[in-house]
Design a protein around this motif. Structure first.
Motif, short mmCIF file in Angstrom:
data_model
loop_
_atom_site.label_atom_id
_atom_site.label_comp_id
_atom_site.label_asym_id
_atom_site.label_seq_id
_atom_site.Cartn_x
_atom_site.Cartn_y
_atom_site.Cartn_z
N ALA A 30 0.76 -1.38 0.03
CA ALA A 30 0.05 -0.06 0.21
C ALA A 30 0.92 1.26 0.02
O ALA A 30 0.42 2.10 -0.46
CB ALA A 30 -0.86 -0.03 1.22
N LYS A 31 2.35 1.16 0.49
CA LYS A 31 3.00 2.42 0.57
C LYS A 31 3.73 2.56 -0.83
O LYS A 31 4.45 3.22 -0.86
CB LYS A 31 4.07 2.18 1.64
N GLY A 32 3.78 1.31 -1.71
CA GLY A 32 4.12 1.43 -2.99
C GLY A 32 5.52 0.57 -3.07
O GLY A 32 6.33 0.68 -4.04
N ASP A 33 5.78 -0.01 -2.15
CA ASP A 33 7.05 -0.93 -1.96
C ASP A 33 6.79 -2.16 -3.01
O ASP A 33 5.75 -2.76 -3.20
CB ASP A 33 7.38 -1.49 -0.71
N GLN A 34 8.00 -2.30 -3.53
CA GLN A 34 8.15 -3.61 -4.33
C GLN A 34 8.76 -4.73 -3.52
O GLN A 34 9.68 -4.45 -2.78
CB GLN A 34 8.80 -3.32 -5.50
N MET A 35 8.47 -5.90 -3.79
CA MET A 35 9.11 -6.94 -2.95
C MET A 35 9.16 -8.42 -3.67
O MET A 35 8.14 -8.76 -4.25
CB MET A 35 8.49 -7.09 -1.47
N VAL A 36 10.09 -9.18 -3.05
CA VAL A 36 10.08 -10.66 -3.23
C VAL A 36 9.72 -11.25 -1.75
O VAL A 36 10.52 -10.76 -0.96
CB VAL A 36 11.39 -10.99 -3.89
N VAL A 37 8.93 -12.17 -1.72
CA VAL A 37 8.81 -12.71 -0.16
C VAL A 37 9.56 -14.22 -0.40
O VAL A 37 9.53 -14.88 -1.21
CB VAL A 37 7.26 -12.95 -0.09
N VAL A 38 10.28 -14.39 0.50
CA VAL A 38 10.99 -15.77 0.80
C VAL A 38 10.31 -16.42 2.19
O VAL A 38 10.01 -15.57 3.15
CB VAL A 38 12.50 -15.58 1.21
N VAL A 39 9.82 -17.69 1.89
CA VAL A 39 9.40 -18.31 3.05
C VAL A 39 9.79 -19.73 3.39
O VAL A 39 10.55 -20.34 2.53
CB VAL A 39 7.88 -18.73 2.68
N SER A 40 9.78 -19.87 4.74
CA SER A 40 10.34 -21.11 5.27
C SER A 40 9.16 -22.33 5.19
O SER A 40 7.96 -21.91 4.90
CB SER A 40 10.80 -20.88 6.61
N ALA A 41 9.56 -23.58 5.75
CA ALA A 41 8.35 -24.48 5.95
C ALA A 41 7.83 -24.12 7.25
O ALA A 41 8.27 -23.32 7.82
CB ALA A 41 9.10 -25.81 6.00
N GLN A 42 6.50 -24.44 7.20
CA GLN A 42 6.00 -24.29 8.56
C GLN A 42 6.73 -25.04 9.98
O GLN A 42 7.45 -26.14 9.43
CB GLN A 42 4.48 -25.02 8.39
N ARG A 43 6.67 -24.43 10.83
CA ARG A 43 7.46 -24.74 11.97
C ARG A 43 7.27 -26.33 12.43
O ARG A 43 6.04 -26.94 12.29
CB ARG A 43 6.85 -23.92 13.13
N GLY A 44 8.28 -26.86 12.35
CA GLY A 44 8.23 -28.23 12.76
C GLY A 44 8.17 -29.48 11.60
O GLY A 44 8.36 -30.53 11.66
N VAL A 45 7.87 -29.01 10.47
CA VAL A 45 7.78 -29.90 9.36
C VAL A 45 8.80 -30.55 8.68
O VAL A 45 8.76 -31.61 8.53
CB VAL A 45 6.94 -28.87 8.31
N THR A 46 9.92 -29.57 8.26
CA THR A 46 11.21 -30.16 8.09
C THR A 46 11.86 -31.23 9.22
O THR A 46 12.33 -32.11 8.44
CB THR A 46 12.28 -29.00 7.77
N ASP A 47 11.76 -30.78 10.32
CA ASP A 47 12.12 -31.92 11.33
C ASP A 47 11.27 -33.12 11.03
O ASP A 47 12.21 -34.27 11.13
CB ASP A 47 12.15 -31.47 12.83
N ARG A 48 10.04 -33.18 11.11
CA ARG A 48 9.19 -34.41 10.77
C ARG A 48 9.55 -35.33 9.62
O ARG A 48 9.68 -36.34 9.63
CB ARG A 48 7.75 -33.88 10.64
N ILE A 49 10.06 -34.39 8.59
CA ILE A 49 10.36 -34.97 7.13
C ILE A 49 11.62 -35.67 7.51
O ILE A 49 11.60 -36.78 7.02
CB ILE A 49 10.39 -33.92 6.04
N ILE A 50 12.47 -35.15 8.03
CA ILE A 50 13.77 -35.69 8.32
C ILE A 50 13.89 -36.83 9.05
O ILE A 50 14.54 -37.85 8.67
CB ILE A 50 14.91 -34.40 8.84
N GLU A 51 13.20 -36.71 10.17
CA GLU A 51 12.87 -37.90 10.88
C GLU A 51 12.70 -39.19 10.42
O GLU A 51 12.93 -40.30 10.51
CB GLU A 51 12.05 -37.53 12.09
N THR A 52 11.44 -38.94 9.49
CA THR A 52 10.76 -40.19 8.90
C THR A 52 11.78 -40.61 7.76
O THR A 52 11.73 -41.91 7.60
CB THR A 52 9.40 -39.61 8.20
N ALA A 53 12.56 -39.88 6.97
CA ALA A 53 13.38 -40.13 6.15
C ALA A 53 14.31 -41.06 6.67
O ALA A 53 14.88 -42.12 6.11
CB ALA A 53 14.09 -38.90 5.45
#
Length: 467
Positions: A30-53
């Motif tokens: 709304a202020k006129g800024d341009q941006m790229v958004v970077v996102v992580s995985a939802q909290r705890g998800v990567t740990d669950r995937i690693i554990e299962t793998a």
């Protein structure tokens, strides 16, 4: 302004958190800024995937895969339905397809009984692959044009060292060619934590990988600022669990952040800050759940600091390795042999101290790597390069950090005098020529108390308007 905004796992962990993230993004648009958004995985998800793998390498059945699939499906589709109902149908197909791919891959790991560094990188990138489409759909729900891109699609090229890849300068032009045309009319949502080699092989960027993604993109696009959104108000003078009146630091230099992150503070990893430092781009650390709080600005830090020490931190779960022997005295190449062998065995040395007699070298490494280090160095002992190697696991490392220490006489004296008055013995001391960091080793039980004593000694709980 042109911005990179990175949102960590807690900032996108559920529908409520995503809603706050959307409010922040839309307020800046709304202020006129341009941006790229970077996102992580939802909290705890990567740990669950690693554990299962990892379970699939030795498990007798694949039931854990079905449990993971049910968890990922429920968690992500529930969030999607709440934040982007109008785009649920098309986005859910993307998410379910990714989960099915993960399901099949984990079954392959089970049958092969092998999880290579390359396949591990591919598996653990799925947390971001599932989450970025949700954030992009949530933006479209609010009338903002957006698309989700993985790190490779965004142009990030890396080395091939899986699990700890480093961005290649050759990727900068590629990033600009892909993202610059998009940010004028939309908000690209880039999956953090991953890139790819020049051959298109998926790689991950190691600790604080999504922060690193933000810095890589920011440097390539020459943005005005990089904003790291997390669940704390900024970088603090120490761990608030140790010192209740620990304070948020308003401004801190790149080099100070690098020193703090190296010694376990919950800040950006040193590698994550380097691309921004090279291009002199300010980095803000702010709280998604308290966005009006000023936060911490990480910058070049050219002005002279009035506060000598900025922060104090410590690392536990470390060990002191001491290598001794009169045969080391005056013998060229001993240190080279020691460090080469440790490097070959992927053992990171955090601190080094050597007496002027050259009869001993002390090292600080992770506690879990002690036996590996001793086994690796045993051949040198058998060749009489040194006499003895011992390990002390009842230690922790403390770091006193501040660019104001440079050229300021008496800081070390104050540090060790305060420790002495508190009855705390420093077992090993290390200071670099930059004078930004004084590090020392104490008994494990003395670590928290050392932090509290020095936090009080340097009056870090007191607000300093000029700091």
């Amino acid at each position: 302004m042109k911005l990179i905004m990175k949102f960590g796992g807690t900032s996108v962990q559920n529908a409520d958190a995503v809603g706050k993230t959307m409010d922040i993004i839309t307020s800046h648009l709304a202020k006129g800024d341009q941006m790229v958004v970077v996102v992580s995985a939802q909290r705890g998800v990567t740990d669950r995937i690693i554990e299962t793998a990892e379970q699939m390498v030795s498990s007798r059945d694949t039931s854990a895969v079905n449990v993971l699939v049910d968890y990922l499906t429920s968690t992500h589709l529930t969030t999607l339905q709440a934040v982007a109902p109008d785009y649920y149908s098309e986005t859910s197909e993307v998410i379910i397809r990714a989960i099915n791919n993960l399901h099949d891959f984990l079954h392959a790991v089970f049958h092969l009984r092998e999880l290579t560094p390359r396949s591990r990188d591919y598996v653990i990138s799925f947390g971001e692959r599932l989450n970025a489409p949700i954030i992009s759909a949530a933006l479209r729900q609010r009338g903002i044009s957006s698309l989700a891109l993985d790190g490779c699609e965004a142009g990030i090229l890396t080395t091939g060292n899986h699990g700890d890849a480093i961005a290649l300068p050759a990727g900068e032009a590629r990033i600009r060619s892909r993202l610059d045309p998009l940010i004028t009319t939309s908000v690209p949502v880039v999956m953090g934590f991953m890139g790819c080699t020049e051959k298109g092989v998926v790689t991950t960027l190691g600790r604080s990988g999504s922060d690193y993604t933000a810095a890589i993109l920011g440097a390539a696009l020459m943005v005005d600022e990089i904003w790291i959104w997390t669940d704390v108000d900024g970088i603090m003078t120490t761990d608030p669990r140790l010192v209740k009146d620990a304070r948020v630091i308003p401004r801190i230099s790149y080099i100070e952040v690098m020193e703090l992150s190296y010694f376990g503070a919950k800040v950006m990893h040193s590698r994550s800050i380097e691309p921004a430092m090279q291009k002199n781009i300010p980095v803000w650390v702010k709280n998604t759940f308290n966005p009006s709080y000023p936060g911490t600005c990480i910058e070049k830090g050219e002005r002279r600091e009035t506060r000598v020490v900025k922060a104090i931190t410590f690392i536990d779960k470390v060990a002191a390795i001491t290598i001794t022997g009169a045969q080391m005295i005056g013998r060229p190449g001993v240190a080279k042999h020691i460090f080469s062998i440790l490097a070959e065995n992927q053992i990171n040395v955090m601190m080094i101290s050597q007496g002027s007699s050259e009869a001993n070298i002390s090292l600080i490494i992770e506690e879990k790597q002690v036996q590996t280090a001793k086994d690796a160095l045993q051949p040198l002992k058998e060749r009489c390069v040194f006499r003895e190697i011992t390990a002390n696991e009842d230690v922790c490392a403390v770091a006193v950090v501040g660019s104001g220490m440079a050229g300021m006489a008496g800081t070390a004296g104050r540090t060790f005098s305060a420790l002495g008055k508190a009855g705390i013995n420093a077992m090993m001391i290390s200071q670099g020529s930059s004078e930004v960091n004084i590090s020392f080793v104490v008994k494990q039980e003395d670590g928290p108390r050392a932090v509290m004593v020095l936090h009080e000694e340097f009056e870090l709980s007191t607000k300093c308007e000029e700091c």
